[in-house]
Design a protein around this motif. Structure first.
Motif, mmCIF file in Angstrom:
data_model
loop_
_atom_site.group_PDB
_atom_site.id
_atom_site.type_symbol
_atom_site.label_atom_id
_atom_site.label_comp_id
_atom_site.label_asym_id
_atom_site.label_seq_id
_atom_site.Cartn_x
_atom_site.Cartn_y
_atom_site.Cartn_z
ATOM 1 N N ILE A 73 11.291 -1.083 -24.189
ATOM 2 C CA ILE A 73 12.730 -1.205 -24.339
ATOM 3 C C ILE A 73 13.370 -0.679 -23.071
ATOM 4 N N HIS A 74 14.278 -1.458 -22.594
ATOM 5 C CA HIS A 74 14.902 -1.120 -21.318
ATOM 6 C C HIS A 74 15.466 0.291 -21.343
ATOM 7 N N GLY A 75 15.157 1.021 -20.333
ATOM 8 C CA GLY A 75 15.710 2.361 -20.228
ATOM 9 C C GLY A 75 14.827 3.428 -20.840
ATOM 10 N N ASN A 76 13.809 3.001 -21.604
ATOM 11 C CA ASN A 76 12.891 3.983 -22.150
ATOM 12 C C ASN A 76 11.808 4.246 -21.125
ATOM 13 N N ALA A 77 12.040 5.230 -20.328
ATOM 14 C CA ALA A 77 11.099 5.511 -19.249
ATOM 15 C C ALA A 77 10.275 6.744 -19.582
ATOM 16 N N SER A 78 9.855 6.823 -20.837
ATOM 17 C CA SER A 78 9.179 8.040 -21.285
ATOM 18 C C SER A 78 7.917 8.339 -20.486
ATOM 19 N N ALA A 79 7.306 7.296 -19.932
ATOM 20 C CA ALA A 79 6.071 7.522 -19.189
ATOM 21 C C ALA A 79 6.346 8.086 -17.797
ATOM 22 N N VAL A 80 7.585 8.040 -17.403
ATOM 23 C CA VAL A 80 7.935 8.547 -16.076
ATOM 24 C C VAL A 80 8.645 9.882 -16.248
ATOM 25 N N PRO A 81 8.135 10.918 -15.602
ATOM 26 C CA PRO A 81 8.770 12.224 -15.753
ATOM 27 C C PRO A 81 10.246 12.163 -15.364
ATOM 28 N N ALA A 82 11.044 12.911 -16.084
ATOM 29 C CA ALA A 82 12.480 12.921 -15.811
ATOM 30 C C ALA A 82 12.738 13.311 -14.361
ATOM 31 N N GLY A 83 13.699 12.685 -13.777
ATOM 32 C CA GLY A 83 14.082 13.062 -12.417
ATOM 33 C C GLY A 83 13.263 12.373 -11.342
ATOM 34 N N VAL A 84 12.260 11.611 -11.771
ATOM 35 C CA VAL A 84 11.459 10.910 -10.777
ATOM 36 C C VAL A 84 12.118 9.573 -10.454
ATOM 37 N N ALA A 85 12.431 9.392 -9.218
ATOM 38 C CA ALA A 85 13.003 8.113 -8.820
ATOM 39 C C ALA A 85 11.950 7.366 -8.017
ATOM 40 N N ILE A 86 11.691 6.159 -8.436
ATOM 41 C CA ILE A 86 10.698 5.390 -7.688
ATOM 42 C C ILE A 86 11.421 4.721 -6.526
ATOM 43 N N GLY A 87 11.773 5.549 -5.577
ATOM 44 C CA GLY A 87 12.634 5.115 -4.484
ATOM 45 C C GLY A 87 12.031 4.050 -3.601
ATOM 46 N N ALA A 88 10.727 4.071 -3.527
ATOM 47 C CA ALA A 88 10.064 3.113 -2.639
ATOM 48 C C ALA A 88 10.169 1.694 -3.187
ATOM 49 N N LEU A 89 10.519 1.598 -4.439
ATOM 50 C CA LEU A 89 10.485 0.300 -5.091
ATOM 51 C C LEU A 89 11.822 -0.061 -5.689
ATOM 52 N N ASN A 90 12.811 -0.040 -4.862
ATOM 53 C CA ASN A 90 14.147 -0.351 -5.332
ATOM 54 C C ASN A 90 14.314 -1.866 -5.424
ATOM 55 N N ASN A 91 13.853 -2.401 -6.530
ATOM 56 C CA ASN A 91 13.789 -3.856 -6.638
ATOM 57 C C ASN A 91 14.811 -4.428 -7.601
ATOM 58 N N VAL A 116 0.846 -1.200 0.000
ATOM 59 C CA VAL A 116 0.000 0.000 0.000
ATOM 60 C C VAL A 116 0.880 1.249 0.000
ATOM 61 N N LYS A 117 1.842 1.246 0.904
ATOM 62 C CA LYS A 117 2.724 2.399 1.060
ATOM 63 C C LYS A 117 3.519 2.654 -0.222
ATOM 64 N N ALA A 118 4.076 1.602 -0.781
ATOM 65 C CA ALA A 118 4.920 1.751 -1.971
ATOM 66 C C ALA A 118 4.112 2.216 -3.174
ATOM 67 N N VAL A 119 2.933 1.646 -3.352
ATOM 68 C CA VAL A 119 2.121 2.036 -4.512
ATOM 69 C C VAL A 119 1.638 3.476 -4.356
ATOM 70 N N ARG A 120 1.239 3.823 -3.136
ATOM 71 C CA ARG A 120 0.817 5.217 -2.869
ATOM 72 C C ARG A 120 1.943 6.199 -3.181
#
Lengths: 220, 209
Positions: free
Chosen positions: B9-27, A110-114
């Protein structure tokens, strides 16, 4: 025990029983490149109006944010379910040890998706009010039975969006969650005498049927 | 699917605004380096090599008569799943016009000495398999292949959890590996499985030409 040779005449495949063999044959042909294999039908009617929930009108039109909010709704539902179930104190010993971390996983999802939705500049859906059938938390069997239903539904829901997510990063994030849901589904099946491995490849469902299945648990 | 394949294609993150890091999901989804795979066939052959290894592992293990009852039934089912993955990947590579790699020569050492060594090795294989799929998924361009790879990945996660539970491992860190699965880079996966390959170089050559 039947033995089927599939790789250059080397017998490498032995089936436990006739059911396993049939299941294998059915699934071996699942992936067809260039075959008309449609993961989701465009225009699948959703179970309820979409305007107030922020979902796209159908899977194909759903943006990544729509998909994330859809995932968030399901994760909220699961988190609330396990919180209530564990509070009811129905499990003990190894079973409790196995189910206890699931609640934490769902809360982390929940937290991560939010956070992901917010990072992307989107608006996360609010935590839905939930309701569970009478007796759900009155005994171990009822609790675990519904747990199994939710986990298998969650797995199918994530896999139903694989071809539709546009950002590779979001896809990776969703996959890292989906794998954990698969672990949950297998463990719940294992401790309830169900089948932890219903198919060699995870099944998937589009948003419509998933939401229809989830709707009875979402209070108005 | 021509208009959509490029999106993945790997690295094409066009749907994600530049500079946005999905830090919560460091997988570790994006952990592999660009030179790891040049096309979908290379990714599929990499997966095929691992599935061959797993299928053969369970074939030998289940023959060794180390487990009984429900446990045996689970392991037979897991073995059948792995064989099914081999068949699926082989058929897919052929349909794409590629050449599936052959089954590698394997040696599982002392893995089949007893129940515990069998299950412990199985647990390692399954978790490496989960990480390998997640680590490679970012390279898959064709969405239908991605669907199948994700579907296999999920089943490997099921196997990993159930084998971990058969071993009686602690729930968190044994049966489950946290709230998020983590990808493993190709080089690390190959290093982990190398001890079981009679000629690791042959396998590496086959999946990277």
């Amino acid at each position: 025990m039947g033995i089927k040779a599939i790789f250059g005449g080397r017998p490498v495949l032995e089936f436990a029983d006739e059911n396993s063999r049939r299941s294998f044959l059915r699934n071996a042909a699942l992936v067809g490149v260039g075959v008309t294999y449609v993961a989701t039908r465009v225009g699948d009617p959703l179970a309820f109006g979409t305007a107030d929930r922020g979902y796209g009108a159908n899977d194909a039109n759903a943006s990544d944010l729509d998909i994330l909010n859809y995932a968030l709704t399901l994760e909220y539902l699961e988190a609330a379910f396990y919180t209530a179930g564990l509070k009811a104190n129905l499990l003990k010993g190894r079973e409790l040890e196995l189910v206890d971390p699931i609640q934490q996983h769902e809360a982390d999802h929940v937290k991560a998706v939010r956070t992901t939705i917010t990072d992307l500049g989107g608006k996360a859906v609010a935590q839905p009010k939930v309701k569970f059938p009478a007796g759900t938390f009155s005994n171990r069997a009822n609790f675990l039975k519904l747990a199994g239903t939710f986990e298998e539904l969650g797995v199918k829901a994530y896999h139903g969006q694989v071809t539709l997510v546009k950002s590779p990063e979001i896809l990776g994030a969703a996959a890292s969650i989906a794998g954990v849901e698969s672990r949950h589904a297998a463990i719940i099946a294992q401790i309830t005498g169900g089948n932890p491995f219903p198919a060699p490849i995870e099944a998937n469902l589009p948003m419509g049927p998933v939401l229809k299945a989830a709707m009875p648990f979402l209070a108005k | 699917m021509t208009d959509t394949t490029a999106d993945l294609i790997h690295g094409n993150a066009s749907a994600v605004p530049a500079g946005v890091a999905i830090g919560a999901l460091n997988n570790g989804f994006a952990l592999a380096s660009a030179k790891d795979f040049r096309n979908d066939i290379e990714v599929l052959n990499y997966a095929l090599a691992l599935e061959y290894l797993e299928a053969e592992f369970y074939r030998q293990g289940n023959k060794a008569d180390l487990v009984k009852g429900k446990e045996k039934q689970y392991l037979m089912q897991i073995g059948a799943d792995e064989a099914s993955h081999v068949a699926t990947l082989t058929a897919t590579i052929q349909k794409l016009g590629g050449t599936p790699i052959g089954a590698p020569a394997v040696d599982f050492g002392g893995a089949f000495e007893n129940r515990k060594s069998y299950l412990t090795t199985a647990h390692v294989f399954e978790n490496k398999g989960v990480g390998a799929y997640l680590g490679a998924a970012g390279f898959v361009k064709d969405k239908m292949i991605l669907q199948a790879a994700a579907g296999i990945f999920g089943v490997e996660a099921r196997h990993a959890a159930v084998v971990g539970n058969l071993l009686g491992l602690k729930a968190e860190g044994g049966v489950y590996q946290g709230s998020f699965e983590k990808g493993i880079a190709k080089a690390d996966v190959l290093t982990a499985v190398a001890p079981f390959l009679v000629d690791p170089n042959k396998v590496v050559a086959a999946i990277t030409y």
